[in-house]
Write a protein that holds these residues in place. Structure first.
Motif, PDB file in Angstrom:
ATOM      1  N   PHE A  41       6.745   1.807   8.575  1.00 35.24           N
ATOM      2  CA  PHE A  41       5.291   1.279   7.775  1.00 35.24           C
ATOM      3  C   PHE A  41       5.328  -0.196   7.794  1.00 35.24           C
ATOM      4  O   PHE A  41       5.980  -1.092   8.071  1.00 35.24           O
ATOM      5  CB  PHE A  41       5.676   1.975   6.459  1.00 35.24           C
ATOM      6  N   CYS A  42       4.005  -0.390   7.500  1.00 37.80           N
ATOM      7  CA  CYS A  42       3.656  -1.778   7.629  1.00 37.80           C
ATOM      8  C   CYS A  42       2.697  -2.234   6.353  1.00 37.80           C
ATOM      9  O   CYS A  42       2.317  -3.401   6.373  1.00 37.80           O
ATOM     10  CB  CYS A  42       2.621  -2.107   8.914  1.00 37.80           C
ATOM     11  N   THR A  43       2.316  -1.313   5.566  1.00 36.89           N
ATOM     12  CA  THR A  43       1.476  -1.800   4.299  1.00 36.89           C
ATOM     13  C   THR A  43       2.360  -2.113   3.224  1.00 36.89           C
ATOM     14  O   THR A  43       3.497  -1.356   3.257  1.00 36.89           O
ATOM     15  CB  THR A  43       0.476  -0.797   3.919  1.00 36.89           C
ATOM     16  N   GLU A  44       2.129  -2.815   2.210  1.00 37.89           N
ATOM     17  CA  GLU A  44       2.897  -3.289   1.187  1.00 37.89           C
ATOM     18  C   GLU A  44       3.146  -1.944   0.243  1.00 37.89           C
ATOM     19  O   GLU A  44       4.308  -1.770  -0.329  1.00 37.89           O
ATOM     20  CB  GLU A  44       2.351  -4.397   0.182  1.00 37.89           C
ATOM     21  N   GLU A  45       2.201  -1.103   0.090  1.00 33.67           N
ATOM     22  CA  GLU A  45       2.310   0.130  -0.691  1.00 33.67           C
ATOM     23  C   GLU A  45       3.607   0.982  -0.094  1.00 33.67           C
ATOM     24  O   GLU A  45       4.381   1.241  -0.865  1.00 33.67           O
ATOM     25  CB  GLU A  45       0.989   0.859  -0.810  1.00 33.67           C
ATOM     26  N   SER A  46       3.299   1.371   1.177  1.00 38.77           N
ATOM     27  CA  SER A  46       4.226   2.166   2.051  1.00 38.77           C
ATOM     28  C   SER A  46       5.582   1.466   1.986  1.00 38.77           C
ATOM     29  O   SER A  46       6.547   2.480   1.693  1.00 38.77           O
ATOM     30  CB  SER A  46       3.610   2.788   3.104  1.00 38.77           C
TER      31      SER A  46
END
Length: 201
Positions: A69-74
């Protein structure tokens, strides 16, 4: 090839050398499947803490799923999850979180995770050494298996006196055992998303 069509399509397109079933005689093979199995430490799920880029991960599977993953949330959710594989599936279904190039790097990322485990965890290295002369398979038999059921890309199922399946995990483990290293090629920015995790208390 696989019960997970996305993984199968990734392998077929980007890693054709790992495409297709392999057959291993049960008599000359060792397997891992459940926590109480003798060779469980070979499993990606085994508790073998690793440190990468200053961040501690509970297992090579934990590291592998976070790297999807690459987003902060994920990234944060998968990292903090008690079941990173299931959390990863949730974010894959949501869309917009997984790396766009994931299919083209999936095996290289797994090779990296296994290499880190090999370098940092002596019990894993020793267990690999004990398997010399045997095939290694990730067994995926289940009580309700039907004759036509398929293992996913990582493992095998029992077919008569053989284990049959893609067995990518087992093949990578045997390559690591026999060569002492796995060659991989990762994007330069593969660890950029770890900055979300580097200042954890």
């Amino acid at each position: 090839m696989s019960s997970s069509s996305s993984i199968a399509s990734f392998i077929k397109e980007f890693y054709p050398e790992y495409w297709g079933d392999q057959t291993y005689p049960i008599s000359s093979s060792v397997f891992f499947h459940k926590k109480l199995d003798a060779h469980w430490i070979l499993s990606n799920m085994a508790a073998t803490p690793l440190v990468v880029e200053g961040v501690q991960f509970n297992s090579s599977e934990h590291l592998f799923q976070t790297m999807k993953f690459c987003t902060e949330e994920s990234v944060s959710a998968v990292y903090h999850s008690n079941s990173p594989k299931m959390t990863a599936k949730h974010y894959q279904k949501l869309g917009g979180h997984r790396r766009e190039d994931w299919g083209s790097i999936i095996i290289d990322v797994m090779k990296f995770c296994l290499q880190m485990k090999y370098e940092q965890y002596s019990e894993f290295r020793n267990e690999l050494g004990f398997t010399c002369g045997y095939n290694i398979v990730e067994l995926q038999d289940a009580k309700n298996d039907k004759e036509s059921s398929r293992p996913n890309a990582w493992g095998v199922k029992t077919k008569g006196s053989n284990y049959v399946g893609p067995n990518i995990m087992g093949r990578l483990l045997m390559e690591l055992r026999d060569n002492g290293k796995l060659d991989y090629n990762l994007p330069d920015e593969i660890f950029d998303s770890f900055h979300y995790l580097q200042h954890l208390p």
